[in-house]
Motif scaffolding. Structure first.
Motif, PDB file in Angstrom:
ATOM      1  N   MET A  20       0.607  -1.003   0.100  1.00  0.00           N
ATOM      2  CA  MET A  20      -0.182  -0.216  -0.521  1.00  0.00           C
ATOM      3  C   MET A  20       0.657   1.477   0.151  1.00  0.00           C
ATOM      4  O   MET A  20       1.656   1.360   0.660  1.00  0.00           O
ATOM      5  CB  MET A  20      -0.527   0.041   1.092  1.00  0.00           C
ATOM      6  CG  MET A  20      -2.365  -0.955   0.736  1.00  0.00           C
ATOM      7  SD  MET A  20      -2.868  -0.401   1.993  1.00  0.00           S
ATOM      8  CE  MET A  20      -3.172  -1.035   3.318  1.00  0.00           C
ATOM      9  N   ASP A  21       0.345   2.094  -1.156  1.00  0.00           N
ATOM     10  CA  ASP A  21       1.136   3.368  -1.236  1.00  0.00           C
ATOM     11  C   ASP A  21       0.436   4.092  -0.536  1.00  0.00           C
ATOM     12  O   ASP A  21       0.797   5.206  -1.273  1.00  0.00           O
ATOM     13  CB  ASP A  21       1.387   3.376  -2.469  1.00  0.00           C
ATOM     14  CG  ASP A  21       2.190   4.806  -2.500  1.00  0.00           C
ATOM     15  OD1 ASP A  21       3.191   5.492  -1.658  1.00  0.00           O
ATOM     16  OD2 ASP A  21       2.046   5.467  -3.840  1.00  0.00           O
ATOM     17  N   ARG A  22       0.619   4.653   0.577  1.00  0.00           N
ATOM     18  CA  ARG A  22      -0.249   5.730   1.751  1.00  0.00           C
ATOM     19  C   ARG A  22       0.376   5.832   2.848  1.00  0.00           C
ATOM     20  O   ARG A  22       1.044   5.038   3.365  1.00  0.00           O
ATOM     21  CB  ARG A  22      -1.227   4.623   2.266  1.00  0.00           C
ATOM     22  CG  ARG A  22      -2.567   4.552   0.642  1.00  0.00           C
ATOM     23  CD  ARG A  22      -2.763   5.749   0.361  1.00  0.00           C
ATOM     24  NE  ARG A  22      -3.334   5.655  -0.850  1.00  0.00           N
ATOM     25  CZ  ARG A  22      -3.160   5.504  -2.040  1.00  0.00           C
ATOM     26  NH1 ARG A  22      -2.218   5.364  -2.386  1.00  0.00           N
ATOM     27  NH2 ARG A  22      -4.534   5.015  -3.091  1.00  0.00           N
ATOM     28  N   ASP A  23       0.151   7.041   3.344  1.00  0.00           N
ATOM     29  CA  ASP A  23       1.031   7.024   4.975  1.00  0.00           C
ATOM     30  C   ASP A  23       0.337   6.763   5.550  1.00  0.00           C
ATOM     31  O   ASP A  23      -0.740   6.391   5.729  1.00  0.00           O
ATOM     32  CB  ASP A  23       0.896   9.474   4.425  1.00  0.00           C
ATOM     33  CG  ASP A  23       0.836   9.776   6.113  1.00  0.00           C
ATOM     34  OD1 ASP A  23       1.649   8.839   6.718  1.00  0.00           O
ATOM     35  OD2 ASP A  23       0.731  10.572   6.033  1.00  0.00           O
ATOM     36  N   ASP A  24       0.597   6.392   7.014  1.00  0.00           N
ATOM     37  CA  ASP A  24       1.080   5.156   7.430  1.00  0.00           C
ATOM     38  C   ASP A  24      -0.363   6.282   8.530  1.00  0.00           C
ATOM     39  O   ASP A  24      -1.589   5.190   9.371  1.00  0.00           O
ATOM     40  CB  ASP A  24       1.939   4.631   8.419  1.00  0.00           C
ATOM     41  CG  ASP A  24       2.025   3.703   7.504  1.00  0.00           C
ATOM     42  OD1 ASP A  24       1.910   2.885   6.800  1.00  0.00           O
ATOM     43  OD2 ASP A  24       3.264   2.746   8.219  1.00  0.00           O
ATOM     44  N   ASN A  25      -0.044   7.900   8.200  1.00  0.00           N
ATOM     45  CA  ASN A  25      -0.745   8.331   9.347  1.00  0.00           C
ATOM     46  C   ASN A  25      -1.976   8.810   9.417  1.00  0.00           C
ATOM     47  O   ASN A  25      -3.263   8.337  10.504  1.00  0.00           O
ATOM     48  CB  ASN A  25       0.137   9.231   9.830  1.00  0.00           C
ATOM     49  CG  ASN A  25       0.111   9.660  11.317  1.00  0.00           C
ATOM     50  OD1 ASN A  25      -0.298   8.885  11.868  1.00  0.00           O
ATOM     51  ND2 ASN A  25      -0.188  11.300  11.974  1.00  0.00           N
ATOM     52  N   HIS A  26      -1.715   9.042   8.033  1.00  0.00           N
ATOM     53  CA  HIS A  26      -3.171   8.746   7.211  1.00  0.00           C
ATOM     54  C   HIS A  26      -4.816   7.825   7.415  1.00  0.00           C
ATOM     55  O   HIS A  26      -5.569   7.884   7.676  1.00  0.00           O
ATOM     56  CB  HIS A  26      -2.802   9.441   6.332  1.00  0.00           C
ATOM     57  CG  HIS A  26      -4.740   9.496   5.089  1.00  0.00           C
ATOM     58  ND1 HIS A  26      -4.603   8.717   4.288  1.00  0.00           N
ATOM     59  CD2 HIS A  26      -5.715  10.814   5.344  1.00  0.00           C
ATOM     60  CE1 HIS A  26      -6.222   9.531   3.802  1.00  0.00           C
ATOM     61  NE2 HIS A  26      -6.562  10.587   4.591  1.00  0.00           N
ATOM     62  N   VAL A  27      -3.769   6.810   7.719  1.00  0.00           N
ATOM     63  CA  VAL A  27      -4.679   5.684   7.381  1.00  0.00           C
ATOM     64  C   VAL A  27      -5.018   4.939   9.134  1.00  0.00           C
ATOM     65  O   VAL A  27      -6.476   4.749   8.973  1.00  0.00           O
ATOM     66  CB  VAL A  27      -3.839   4.045   6.997  1.00  0.00           C
ATOM     67  CG1 VAL A  27      -4.611   2.710   6.753  1.00  0.00           C
ATOM     68  CG2 VAL A  27      -3.150   4.399   5.650  1.00  0.00           C
ATOM     69  N   GLY A  71       5.674   3.307  16.857  1.00  0.00           N
ATOM     70  CA  GLY A  71       6.332   2.697  16.121  1.00  0.00           C
ATOM     71  C   GLY A  71       5.701   2.464  14.549  1.00  0.00           C
ATOM     72  O   GLY A  71       4.397   3.391  14.353  1.00  0.00           O
ATOM     73  N   PRO A  72       5.661   0.966  14.282  1.00  0.00           N
ATOM     74  CA  PRO A  72       4.756   0.539  13.256  1.00  0.00           C
ATOM     75  C   PRO A  72       3.541  -0.035  13.910  1.00  0.00           C
ATOM     76  O   PRO A  72       2.830  -0.465  13.049  1.00  0.00           O
ATOM     77  CB  PRO A  72       5.494  -0.343  12.873  1.00  0.00           C
ATOM     78  CG  PRO A  72       7.010  -0.737  13.646  1.00  0.00           C
ATOM     79  CD  PRO A  72       6.782   0.059  14.335  1.00  0.00           C
ATOM     80  N   ARG A  73       3.606  -0.156  15.353  1.00  0.00           N
ATOM     81  CA  ARG A  73       2.533  -0.904  15.408  1.00  0.00           C
ATOM     82  C   ARG A  73       1.158   0.254  16.619  1.00  0.00           C
ATOM     83  O   ARG A  73       1.770   1.460  16.935  1.00  0.00           O
ATOM     84  CB  ARG A  73       2.719  -0.879  16.857  1.00  0.00           C
ATOM     85  CG  ARG A  73       3.463  -2.683  16.467  1.00  0.00           C
ATOM     86  CD  ARG A  73       3.682  -3.464  17.857  1.00  0.00           C
ATOM     87  NE  ARG A  73       2.742  -3.810  18.376  1.00  0.00           N
ATOM     88  CZ  ARG A  73       2.685  -4.368  19.725  1.00  0.00           C
ATOM     89  NH1 ARG A  73       3.938  -5.515  19.409  1.00  0.00           N
ATOM     90  NH2 ARG A  73       1.649  -5.045  19.840  1.00  0.00           N
ATOM     91  N   ALA A  74       0.220  -0.292  16.069  1.00  0.00           N
ATOM     92  CA  ALA A  74      -0.880   1.328  16.494  1.00  0.00           C
ATOM     93  C   ALA A  74      -1.207   0.399  17.332  1.00  0.00           C
ATOM     94  O   ALA A  74      -1.982  -0.514  17.574  1.00  0.00           O
ATOM     95  CB  ALA A  74      -2.168   1.310  15.055  1.00  0.00           C
ATOM     96  N   TYR A 116     -11.956   2.298   4.787  1.00  0.00           N
ATOM     97  CA  TYR A 116     -10.510   3.746   4.065  1.00  0.00           C
ATOM     98  C   TYR A 116      -9.799   2.711   2.901  1.00  0.00           C
ATOM     99  O   TYR A 116      -9.606   3.586   1.635  1.00  0.00           O
ATOM    100  CB  TYR A 116      -9.246   2.930   4.930  1.00  0.00           C
ATOM    101  CG  TYR A 116      -7.935   4.095   4.601  1.00  0.00           C
ATOM    102  CD1 TYR A 116      -7.970   4.856   5.322  1.00  0.00           C
ATOM    103  CD2 TYR A 116      -6.788   3.468   3.603  1.00  0.00           C
ATOM    104  CE1 TYR A 116      -6.898   5.869   4.282  1.00  0.00           C
ATOM    105  CE2 TYR A 116      -5.959   4.282   3.301  1.00  0.00           C
ATOM    106  CZ  TYR A 116      -5.911   4.974   3.760  1.00  0.00           C
ATOM    107  OH  TYR A 116      -5.098   6.240   3.355  1.00  0.00           O
ATOM    108  N   VAL A 117     -10.350   1.608   2.541  1.00  0.00           N
ATOM    109  CA  VAL A 117      -9.753   0.899   1.148  1.00  0.00           C
ATOM    110  C   VAL A 117     -10.156   1.545   0.228  1.00  0.00           C
ATOM    111  O   VAL A 117     -10.206   1.747  -1.121  1.00  0.00           O
ATOM    112  CB  VAL A 117      -9.348  -0.229   1.205  1.00  0.00           C
ATOM    113  CG1 VAL A 117      -9.159  -1.021  -0.213  1.00  0.00           C
ATOM    114  CG2 VAL A 117      -8.359  -1.040   1.841  1.00  0.00           C
ATOM    115  N   ASN A 118     -12.054   0.919   0.291  1.00  0.00           N
ATOM    116  CA  ASN A 118     -12.632   1.548  -1.069  1.00  0.00           C
ATOM    117  C   ASN A 118     -13.145   3.606  -0.876  1.00  0.00           C
ATOM    118  O   ASN A 118     -13.437   3.899  -1.910  1.00  0.00           O
ATOM    119  CB  ASN A 118     -14.284   1.262   0.082  1.00  0.00           C
ATOM    120  CG  ASN A 118     -14.804  -0.593   0.017  1.00  0.00           C
ATOM    121  OD1 ASN A 118     -14.488  -0.866  -0.828  1.00  0.00           O
ATOM    122  ND2 ASN A 118     -15.703  -0.841   0.909  1.00  0.00           N
TER     123      ASN A 118
END
Ligand SMILES: [Zn+2]
Length: 84
Positions: free
Chosen positions: A1-8, A24-27, A45-47
């Motif tokens: 996924m080419d998206r900003d992690d924070n946005h997701v 870090g990478p864990r939410a 989000y995906v949709n």
């Protein structure tokens, strides 16, 4: 996924109506989030931000047009505005 992690992550927090923190990478989420709800939020989000509304391909990326952000499909070339 080419998206900003924070946005997701922010989107998912909104959908779940909870708060959380990122380590870090864990939410992390406040409270207990049923996996079903989390999954639904991710699908949402995906949709909204990833799937092409024309052909359903996930090969999309954001492009900026003036002040609008558009989602452009790599597969069929369709664009649609997205709200970030
Ligand atoms: Zn498409």
């Amino acid at each position: 996924m080419d998206r900003d992690d924070n946005h997701v992550y922010q989107y998912i927090l909104n959908e779940l109506g909870t708060s959380g923190s990122r380590d870090g990478p864990r939410a992390r989420f406040k409270g207990r989030i049923p996996p079903k709800r989390l999954k639904k939020a991710i699908v949402g989000y995906v949709n909204t931000y990833i799937k092409c509304s024309q052909c359903g391909a996930p090969d999309t990326h954001f492009i900026k047009e003036d002040r609008t952000t558009m989602l452009k499909c790599q597969a069929c070339g369709a664009t649609r505005p997205v709200k970030l």
